[in-house]
Design an enzyme around this catalytic site. Structure first.
Site, PDB file in Angstrom:
ATOM      1  N   ASP A 240     -31.297  27.097  -9.774  1.00 47.91           N
ATOM      2  CA  ASP A 240     -30.207  26.438 -10.480  1.00 47.91           C
ATOM      3  C   ASP A 240     -30.165  25.004  -9.945  1.00 47.91           C
ATOM      4  O   ASP A 240     -30.708  24.696  -8.868  1.00 47.91           O
ATOM      5  CB  ASP A 240     -28.872  27.162 -10.280  1.00 47.91           C
ATOM      6  CG  ASP A 240     -27.868  26.755 -11.374  1.00 47.91           C
ATOM      7  OD1 ASP A 240     -28.091  25.726 -12.052  1.00 47.91           O
ATOM      8  OD2 ASP A 240     -26.858  27.451 -11.551  1.00 47.91           O
TER       9      ASP A 240
HETATM   10  C1  BGC Z   1     -25.691  25.492 -14.289  1.00 45.52           C
HETATM   11  C2  BGC Z   1     -26.867  26.062 -15.054  1.00 45.52           C
HETATM   12  C3  BGC Z   1     -27.471  24.986 -15.914  1.00 45.52           C
HETATM   13  C4  BGC Z   1     -27.871  23.818 -15.021  1.00 45.52           C
HETATM   14  C5  BGC Z   1     -28.481  22.673 -15.801  1.00 45.52           C
HETATM   15  C6  BGC Z   1     -26.049  24.235 -13.534  1.00 45.52           C
HETATM   16  O1  BGC Z   1     -24.908  23.632 -13.008  1.00 45.52           O
HETATM   17  O2  BGC Z   1     -25.181  26.462 -13.401  1.00 45.52           O
HETATM   18  O3  BGC Z   1     -26.450  27.129 -15.873  1.00 45.52           O
HETATM   19  O4  BGC Z   1     -28.570  25.484 -16.631  1.00 45.52           O
HETATM   20  O5  BGC Z   1     -26.714  23.323 -14.367  1.00 45.52           O
HETATM   21  O6  BGC Z   1     -27.544  22.091 -16.614  1.00 45.52           O
END
Ligand code: BGC
Length: 878
Positions: A240
């Site tokens: 993530d």
């Molecule tokens: C989120 C993810 C997301 C990523 C990119 C993170 O803060 O938890 O779900 O895909 O950001 O935007």
């Protein structure tokens, strides 16, 4: 021209393709470049390896729309949120949504879609419930398989997230989910397991949180032993965004790609670890090879490969709009209906539409899932248009009147710069002074001009460091266009205040409280109302200081520093009074209530299950003025409904996407039948839930003490009555089960072969795709005949629950193990078949370290919700 051969490596080397598909073309590449592949090149792209012609691929969020690179720029079709998709219980539809999202991802030049979100809705308060499919792992798994198959049928890689036990937002970056093995396997891992084994998902996103003490991005047992060794995953594990804390530990645990780039811990940083022997070169090569293989497979499937800056498209596709409308209509859950729906247009003359969500619906939640939609169909416009289209007869047709009644915002919008006197010819309005002193005393270190007094710095402004004190002051001259009351507000990722003519009017400095709506990375907003005169000049100072101790208490620790200065004219809405008058005037009052991206988002959880503001009071007052009151609840998760007994009908519209208005008009005027079913329970009150309190960490740990008793599993086992149960939803038809039986299948039966998954099957067999088996051959087949005995077309979801009446271990009262959604015209009947596999009877035996399904008698419960069980069959599992 140099003597170098300019042809692409692929042309020089005809064996390129087969080696590239295996990722083995990296063998010729030096360790530096190999390391680089394990980190992104920027926010959304993988790193290219030019020497072997390996391009970058772009990634995009997400679950209800393929946003593209930058928030708020290009437009994308906004489909219903994950919970809305699951509320359709329509496997084929979710497959088609996945496919459409992949087509949109390609229009953004993205080859990886960061979706679906398959965490479990463990508590009604979790901030990202709307993005997740359900409280039930089986429904989640079925939806995940259909979604992933849809996405990947277009050559785009799906990246399922967040692996695993990221069921809360507040402190998601640091907390540890403490979960026992059986619970982990039966509830939280199940959707990932199905997506890996059945849909062959190409990428998995490692969550921010820890699992039993270890960061998921460094969890070897999770990323290697379970995911790859047990389940056979051969794709890429992506972190993530910002979830990696230790590069060597992460890559050794099985993480392949740190995002975003430039990486902080992996990528080029791994080279030193390889050199000093703390990370074996083979481990990094393996991770890079997996990344390369995914990039190649995207490239070879014809999906786009793009580098940073390549422009993205934005097509308002009629086919996707139609799909979004179908999905939104099918996602609407009719909770209650005392004969007012569908509206009887022949006898309806006056319709009151009440509540701001009619005009400004919450089509999506907040956070990374947000997209910039194409034109949004609002309920108010669509209902007005539909009423107009119904024609004006001798009595004058339907008259619609609207009252906004309240303002659905948790935050005052950023101050309009045009209220401030320009300082220069480029239109700067503020002087910003920077201090290396927490009290902002003495002379500033530097000052510059700025347009706004709201800002998001990645870290701190250039030249300042997080290990020294930092403060900033914005100075501007305010001249408001009209006299009246104005609201000043400030929130920041530290201490902040506002001074007007040298007098402090907003104090968010002395006792800031964490928990604002900006990704959970700020304080709550503080406000004050001041009367201002038009034309008069006021000096305004906005002051901010970092406070590292306070930062630790914020729900989300991000590398971003935020300051939000809000200012707007205080508008007085006629509010309740006007709404009640309209309701009394009308034949039917349609009231909209809800939440929206400011309340349901990423980085922080909801504080309560109550609707924000005075909405409950509004509904009660309207219902008192007109008993033919219909409520449309436009929110992404369960809310309290203290007015439910007083209203004639209620519809739950989750965040339904950009076609909300048209879809709602279809349903309330009877052009479409509602058939959505709740993918979660709506408890009467939060105190009734298994997870209360305890959604968030005690110290560092979030204890999953509800074990396998999530959602209805808890309410049913503990005999607690929810307000509306899991799987509930009414229809305009009256569909009944007229007969049912269960057939035992043995391994020799041709039917017991592992079938195509439902979404594959639906492509060849359009009639009622039911759930398939996901982990093994069929052992039983439930057969039922359903008939619509009502007077209108109806939709139903036949739900199959398995009950183990005499288990030696504690098991939930019943568990969903199959379903089929059907639509029937009055008088029509259909036969449906729902297969069961041995996993459907099993529990995870921690001693055997496997799922076991004891041979004995089980009850098979057939019904239209988890509490509306119409038939019980007995099945002996051999
Ligand atoms: C989120 C993810 C997301 C990523 C990119 C993170 O803060 O938890 O779900 O895909 O950001 O935007």
């Amino acid at each position: 021209m140099s003597g170098k051969d300019e042809r692409a490596p692929a042309e020089l080397d005809p064996g390129w393709k087969s080696r590239a598909v295996q990722g083995s073309d990296l063998e010729r590449v030096g360790i530096e470049e190999v390391c680089a592949l394990t980190g992104g090149v920027d926010m959304w792209h993988t790193t290219p390896v030019e020497s072997v012609g390996l391009p970058s691929v772009r990634m995009t969020d997400g679950p209800n729309g393929a946003r593209g690179e930058i928030f708020g720029t290009s437009r994308s079709t906004c489909f219903p949120c994950g919970a809305g998709q699951a509320a359709t219980w329509d496997i084929d539809l979710v497959y088609r949504i996945g496919k459409a999202l992949a087509i949109e991802a390609k229009s953004k030049l993205a080859g990886v879609l960061l979706a679906p979100t398959v965490n479990i809705q463990r508590s009604p308060l979790a901030g990202r419930n709307f993005e997740c499919f359900s409280e039930d792992p089986y429904l989640t798994a079925v939806m995940a398989v259909a979604f992933v198959e849809g996405v990947q049928s277009e050559g785009v890689a799906a990246c399922i997230k967040h692996f695993v036990c990221n069921e809360y937002e507040t402190h998601r970056m640091t907390a540890s989910s403490v979960v026992d093995e059986r619970t982990l396997r039966e509830i939280y891992l199940l959707p990932f397991e199905a997506a890996v084994k059945t849909a062959r998902v190409q990428a998995v996103m490692a969550a921010y949180n820890r699992l039993n003490g270890v960061f998921c991005s460094e969890h070897r047992r999770l990323l290697t032993n379970i995911l790859r060794d047990e389940w056979g995953f051969d794709g890429v594990v992506i972190s993530d965004w910002g979830a990696v804390h230790n590069g060597p530990a992460a890559v050794k645990a099985g993480l392949d790609l740190e995002m975003p780039g430039p990486p902080r811990h992996m990528g080029p940083h791994l080279a030193a670890s390889v050199q000093n022997g703390s990370v074996p070169e083979s481990v990094v090569r393996q991770a890079a090879t997996r990344v390369a293989r995914m990039v190649r497979s995207i490239q070879l499937s014809g999906a786009p490969v793009a580098k940073p800056g390549d422009p993205e498209g934005s097509e308002d596709s009629p086919a996707h709009r139609k799909l979004a409308r179908e999905a939104a209509a099918k996602s609407l859950v009719l909770l209650k209906n005392e004969g007012v729906l569908p509206l009887d247009s022949a006898n309806l003359r006056r319709l009151a539409v009440i509540g701001a969500y009619a005009e400004e619906p919450a089509i999506q939640g907040g956070g990374s899932a947000q997209v910039r939609p194409h034109a949004v169909s609002t309920p108010l416009e669509a209902i007005t248009e539909r009423a107009r289209a119904l024609g004006v007869d001798s009595t004058g047709g339907i008259e619609i009147r609207y009252a906004r009644a309240w303002e659905p915002k948790s935050q005052i919008p950023s101050a309009d710069p045009s209220f401030f006197k320009p300082l220069d010819e480029v239109g700067s309005r503020f002087v910003v002074e920077y201090f290396e002193d927490a009290q902002l005393s003495g002379n500033p270190v530097r000052s510059e001009a700025a347009q706004h007094a709201s800002i998001a710095w990645a870290g701190l402004p250039e030249g300042f460091s997080l290990d020294r004190p930092f403060g900033a002051r914005w100075r501007g001259t305010l001249q408001v266009p009209s006299s009246g009351e104005y609201v000043f507000a400030v929130a920041a990722s530290g201490r902040s205040k506002v001074l007007l003519d040298g007098v402090e009017i907003v104090d968010n400095w002395t006792a800031p409280v964490p928990g604002g709506s900006m990704f959970g990375a700020t304080t709550r907003e503080r406000r004050s109302v001041v009367v201002l005169e038009a034309g008069r000049e006021y000096s305004v100072n906005v002051e901010f200081t970092r406070d590292p101790t306070f930062e630790q208490s914020l729900p989300t620790q991000t590398p971003v520093t935020l300051v939000h200065f809000g200012l707007e004219k205080a508008e007085r809405h006629p509010g309740l009074g006007e709404a009640v008058e309209l309701a009394a005037w009308a034949d039917v009052a349609l009231v909209f209530c809800g939440t929206g991206p400011e309340w349901e988002s990423e980085g922080f959880d909801k504080e309560s299950m109550a609707l924000p503001g005075d909405q409950d009071e509004l509904i009660k007052a309207v219902a008192a003025a007109n008993p033919r009151c219909i409520v449309v609840a436009n929110c992404g998760s369960a809310v309290e409904m203290p007015w439910i007994e007083r209203v004639a009908a209620a519809l739950m519209a989750l965040f339904p996407g950009e076609e909300f208005g048209n879809a709602l008009a279809d349903v309330i005027f009877g052009n479409a039948t509602p058939g959505g079913k709740l993918p979660f329970s709506i408890p009467k009150r939060i105190e009734d839930c298994a997870v209360y309190p305890g959604l968030q960490p005690e110290g560092e740990n979030v204890f999953y003490t509800d074990r396998v008793f999530t959602g209805y599993r808890y309410f049913d086992t503990r005999k607690i009555e929810p307000l509306f149960c899991f799987g509930h939803g009414l229809s305009y038809g009256q569909i009944e089960i007229i007969d049912c039986k269960i057939l035992q299948l043995t391994s020799g039966d041709s039917q017991s072969q592992r079938p195509l998954t439902a979404s594959q099957k639906s492509a060849v067999d359009k009639s009622f795709p039911a759930t398939a088996t996901y982990f093994g051959p069929q052992v039983a087949m439930v057969q039922a005949t359903l008939e619509n005995r009502g007077r209108r077309r109806g939709a139903e979801v036949l739900q199959v629950y398995v009950r183990d009446p005499q288990s030696s271990i504690s098991r939930p009262e019943k568990e969903l193990k199959g379903f089929v959604r059907i639509e029937l015209d009055p008088g029509d009947a259909a036969q449906v078949q729902i297969p069961l596999e041995s996993r459907d009877f099993s529990y995870f035996d921690t001693g055997a370290r496997d799922f076991v399904a004891p041979s004995k008698h089980y009850e098979i419960l057939l019904g239209f919700s988890s509490r509306d069980i119409r038939s019980r069959l007995v099945f002996r599992l051999e």
